[in-house]
Design a protein around this motif. Structure first.
Motif, PDB file in Angstrom:
ATOM      1  N   VAL A 281      -2.847 -21.358  -3.405  1.00  0.00           N
ATOM      2  CA  VAL A 281      -3.630 -21.056  -2.210  1.00  0.00           C
ATOM      3  C   VAL A 281      -5.008 -20.558  -2.635  1.00  0.00           C
ATOM      4  N   ILE A 282      -6.038 -21.112  -2.018  1.00  0.00           N
ATOM      5  CA  ILE A 282      -7.413 -20.727  -2.321  1.00  0.00           C
ATOM      6  C   ILE A 282      -8.161 -20.428  -1.029  1.00  0.00           C
ATOM      7  N   LEU A 283      -9.349 -19.858  -1.170  1.00  0.00           N
ATOM      8  CA  LEU A 283     -10.273 -19.729  -0.051  1.00  0.00           C
ATOM      9  C   LEU A 283     -11.407 -20.723  -0.249  1.00  0.00           C
ATOM     10  N   VAL A 284     -11.757 -21.429   0.825  1.00  0.00           N
ATOM     11  CA  VAL A 284     -12.925 -22.306   0.819  1.00  0.00           C
ATOM     12  C   VAL A 284     -13.949 -21.736   1.789  1.00  0.00           C
ATOM     13  N   VAL A 285     -15.213 -22.145   1.612  1.00  0.00           N
ATOM     14  CA  VAL A 285     -16.299 -21.542   2.381  1.00  0.00           C
ATOM     15  C   VAL A 285     -17.321 -22.614   2.741  1.00  0.00           C
ATOM     16  N   ASN A 286     -17.965 -22.445   3.882  1.00  0.00           N
ATOM     17  CA  ASN A 286     -19.023 -23.369   4.275  1.00  0.00           C
ATOM     18  C   ASN A 286     -20.207 -23.229   3.326  1.00  0.00           C
ATOM     19  N   LYS A 287     -20.791 -24.343   2.939  1.00  0.00           N
ATOM     20  CA  LYS A 287     -21.856 -24.325   1.930  1.00  0.00           C
ATOM     21  C   LYS A 287     -23.090 -23.561   2.397  1.00  0.00           C
ATOM     22  N   ASP A 288     -23.297 -23.433   3.730  1.00  0.00           N
ATOM     23  CA  ASP A 288     -24.483 -22.761   4.243  1.00  0.00           C
ATOM     24  C   ASP A 288     -24.323 -21.251   4.365  1.00  0.00           C
ATOM     25  N   ALA A 289     -23.137 -20.729   4.059  1.00  0.00           N
ATOM     26  CA  ALA A 289     -22.978 -19.274   4.032  1.00  0.00           C
ATOM     27  C   ALA A 289     -23.919 -18.714   2.969  1.00  0.00           C
ATOM     28  N   SER A 290     -24.543 -17.579   3.247  1.00  0.00           N
ATOM     29  CA  SER A 290     -25.564 -17.061   2.338  1.00  0.00           C
ATOM     30  C   SER A 290     -24.972 -16.687   0.984  1.00  0.00           C
ATOM     31  N   GLU A 291     -25.790 -16.812  -0.046  1.00  0.00           N
ATOM     32  CA  GLU A 291     -25.351 -16.496  -1.400  1.00  0.00           C
ATOM     33  C   GLU A 291     -24.931 -15.039  -1.513  1.00  0.00           C
ATOM     34  N   ASP A 292     -25.707 -14.137  -0.903  1.00  0.00           N
ATOM     35  CA  ASP A 292     -25.381 -12.713  -0.986  1.00  0.00           C
ATOM     36  C   ASP A 292     -24.056 -12.398  -0.304  1.00  0.00           C
ATOM     37  N   LEU A 293     -23.817 -13.030   0.837  1.00  0.00           N
ATOM     38  CA  LEU A 293     -22.572 -12.788   1.562  1.00  0.00           C
ATOM     39  C   LEU A 293     -21.376 -13.194   0.715  1.00  0.00           C
ATOM     40  N   VAL A 294     -21.377 -14.418   0.206  1.00  0.00           N
ATOM     41  CA  VAL A 294     -20.239 -14.909  -0.569  1.00  0.00           C
ATOM     42  C   VAL A 294     -20.088 -14.106  -1.861  1.00  0.00           C
ATOM     43  N   TYR A 295     -21.204 -13.783  -2.496  1.00  0.00           N
ATOM     44  CA  TYR A 295     -21.179 -12.953  -3.707  1.00  0.00           C
ATOM     45  C   TYR A 295     -20.423 -11.652  -3.437  1.00  0.00           C
ATOM     46  N   ASN A 296     -20.748 -10.986  -2.333  1.00  0.00           N
ATOM     47  CA  ASN A 296     -20.130  -9.695  -2.034  1.00  0.00           C
ATOM     48  C   ASN A 296     -18.682  -9.819  -1.581  1.00  0.00           C
ATOM     49  N   LEU A 297     -18.343 -10.904  -0.904  1.00  0.00           N
ATOM     50  CA  LEU A 297     -16.945 -11.117  -0.524  1.00  0.00           C
ATOM     51  C   LEU A 297     -16.080 -11.300  -1.768  1.00  0.00           C
ATOM     52  N   VAL A 298     -16.556 -12.123  -2.700  1.00  0.00           N
ATOM     53  CA  VAL A 298     -15.808 -12.364  -3.936  1.00  0.00           C
ATOM     54  C   VAL A 298     -15.765 -11.097  -4.788  1.00  0.00           C
ATOM     55  N   LYS A 299     -16.894 -10.444  -4.927  1.00  0.00           N
ATOM     56  CA  LYS A 299     -16.983  -9.206  -5.712  1.00  0.00           C
ATOM     57  C   LYS A 299     -15.971  -8.173  -5.215  1.00  0.00           C
ATOM     58  N   THR A 300     -15.877  -8.023  -3.900  1.00  0.00           N
ATOM     59  CA  THR A 300     -14.962  -7.034  -3.332  1.00  0.00           C
ATOM     60  C   THR A 300     -13.514  -7.372  -3.654  1.00  0.00           C
ATOM     61  N   LEU A 301     -13.138  -8.644  -3.504  1.00  0.00           N
ATOM     62  CA  LEU A 301     -11.753  -9.032  -3.780  1.00  0.00           C
ATOM     63  C   LEU A 301     -11.389  -8.816  -5.243  1.00  0.00           C
ATOM     64  N   VAL A 302     -12.308  -9.158  -6.143  1.00  0.00           N
ATOM     65  CA  VAL A 302     -12.020  -9.032  -7.574  1.00  0.00           C
ATOM     66  C   VAL A 302     -12.000  -7.567  -8.004  1.00  0.00           C
ATOM     67  N   GLU A 303     -13.010  -6.810  -7.591  1.00  0.00           N
ATOM     68  CA  GLU A 303     -13.131  -5.438  -8.072  1.00  0.00           C
ATOM     69  C   GLU A 303     -12.236  -4.460  -7.324  1.00  0.00           C
ATOM     70  N   LYS A 304     -11.719  -4.875  -6.190  1.00  0.00           N
ATOM     71  CA  LYS A 304     -10.754  -4.055  -5.451  1.00  0.00           C
ATOM     72  C   LYS A 304      -9.376  -4.713  -5.504  1.00  0.00           C
ATOM     73  N   GLU A 305      -9.070  -5.280  -6.659  1.00  0.00           N
ATOM     74  CA  GLU A 305      -7.790  -5.968  -6.869  1.00  0.00           C
ATOM     75  C   GLU A 305      -6.606  -5.078  -6.508  1.00  0.00           C
ATOM     76  N   ALA A 306      -6.658  -3.817  -6.910  1.00  0.00           N
ATOM     77  CA  ALA A 306      -5.549  -2.898  -6.633  1.00  0.00           C
ATOM     78  C   ALA A 306      -5.363  -2.703  -5.132  1.00  0.00           C
ATOM     79  N   ASP A 307      -6.477  -2.565  -4.403  1.00  0.00           N
ATOM     80  CA  ASP A 307      -6.388  -2.415  -2.947  1.00  0.00           C
ATOM     81  C   ASP A 307      -5.748  -3.647  -2.324  1.00  0.00           C
ATOM     82  N   LEU A 308      -6.157  -4.813  -2.803  1.00  0.00           N
ATOM     83  CA  LEU A 308      -5.642  -6.066  -2.262  1.00  0.00           C
ATOM     84  C   LEU A 308      -4.132  -6.153  -2.464  1.00  0.00           C
ATOM     85  N   LYS A 309      -3.676  -5.809  -3.649  1.00  0.00           N
ATOM     86  CA  LYS A 309      -2.244  -5.886  -3.941  1.00  0.00           C
ATOM     87  C   LYS A 309      -1.457  -4.809  -3.205  1.00  0.00           C
TER      88      LYS A 309
END
Length: 344
Positions: A281-309
């Protein structure tokens, strides 16, 4: 946009989720008509939130989306997530058409959409990869031991007529079953001509029909240890059919599956590892979503791995080291983050 409120998070913490075949039908509905929309993705300057295409209301992906939204909202000021019911087949088209900004899907569905393979009618050039959640769903093929069938090569050569439930029509299970049979040079009509039959039953119905003798074979794409499959293995003696390296390699190359094995002892009577393939299972995103938005969404999921789990068991195998791995073009925001952290 409405906020994913605290009560949803509490609900997700209390609900025991097993992602299995029972959710396949809801998560793999046919793609919706490809109607374009003028709605724009959320911008990085506002970080006001996004709409996210998940699975059926109350299903596994819906609850997982709520949990993920809670992690984003906790760590991104003023952010909110609106969940939109969808499915594994439909979501790539919804994201491509900018109906939602982010969506859940399977790697195989995303690859098919990206290449314009059936049932998708065109290449989905507006859909990019965002992050691999590493939720693995293995292909299971089980046959009653009374049939004395131990491999698909034997079934093909001896023309053994199987009475099979490949999963609900249009589901991930049914799609994978068709692809597996195709690689062995057979289809539903061959099984029928050999004296077999096929029924597009839900997991619970399929198990009941095998118990009462109406079916003898069960095909399912699900997590290892899925309750319906466990129940079947306890109630009837089943043979677990492996996939050959040649077939597995073809599924990997053509459709984006990954080679793997159902570990020995996962089910009663399964004494050896069962070579097979799995989908992630993956997440896909619309290509026109801003770079900063997607950067921060990914950053949060990776760096808050413990919260996610901590908020949901579905994320137990989430691994930052494989989060960038998918056979799709990554969104520039995701690519930027993964490269900065040495994950790409």
């Amino acid at each position: 946009m409405r906020k994913v409120i605290l009560t949803v998070l509490i609900f997700t913490l209390s609900l025991a989720l097993i992602v299995g075949c029972s959710q396949q039908s809801a998560q793999n509905t046919q793609p919706e008509p490809e109607q374009k929309t003028e709605e724009k993705p959320a911008t990085s300057s506002s970080f006001s939130g996004i709409k996210m295409a998940v699975g059926g209301a109350g299903g596994g992906w819906y609850i997982a989306g709520a949990a993920m939204g809670a992690v984003w909202e906790k760590n991104l000021d003023g952010f909110s997530t609106t969940l939109v019911p969808g499915g594994g087949l439909a979501n790539p088209t919804r994201i491509n058409n900018n109906q939602e900004v982010v969506g859940f899907t399977y790697i195989t569905n995303a690859v098919g959409a990206d290449k314009g393979l059936a049932p998708y009618k065109e290449k989905h050039e507006n859909m990019y990869g965002m992050i691999n959640l590493n939720i693995r769903q293995y292909y299971h093929l089980m046959v009653l031991q009374d049939k004395k069938a131990t491999s698909l090569e034997q079934i093909t050569q001896e023309k053994i007529g199987l009475k099979i439930s490949p999963g609900p029509r249009g589901s991930g299970s049914e799609n994978t079953t068709q692809l597996v049979l195709k690689e062995y040079g057979i289809g539903y009509e061959d099984l029928k001509n050999w004296g077999g039959s096929f029924e597009f039953s839900s997991p619970g119905d399929a198990v009941d029909k095998i118990r009462d003798g109406h079916l003898d074979t069960y095909g399912c794409q699900t997590t290892a240890g899925d309750p319906s499959t466990t129940d079947l293995a306890v109630s009837r003696k089943m043979s677990f059919i492996p996939l050959s390296d040649k077939v597995s390699d073809a599924l990997v190359t053509q459709y984006g599956y990954t080679k793997g094995a159902i570990p020995a002892g996962t089910y009663q009577g399964q004494d050896n590892d069962v070579p097979t393939v799995y989908d992630s299972v993956i997440l896909v995103v619309n290509k026109d979503a801003s770079e900063d938005l997607v950067y921060n969404l990914v950053k949060t999921l990776v760096e808050k791995e413990a919260d996610l789990k901590n908020v949901h068991a579905i994320f137990k195998d989430f691994d930052p080291n494989v989060a960038s791995q998918m056979p799709l073009k990554l969104h520039p925001g995701a690519e930027k983050y993964f490269k900065e952290k040495g994950l790409l």
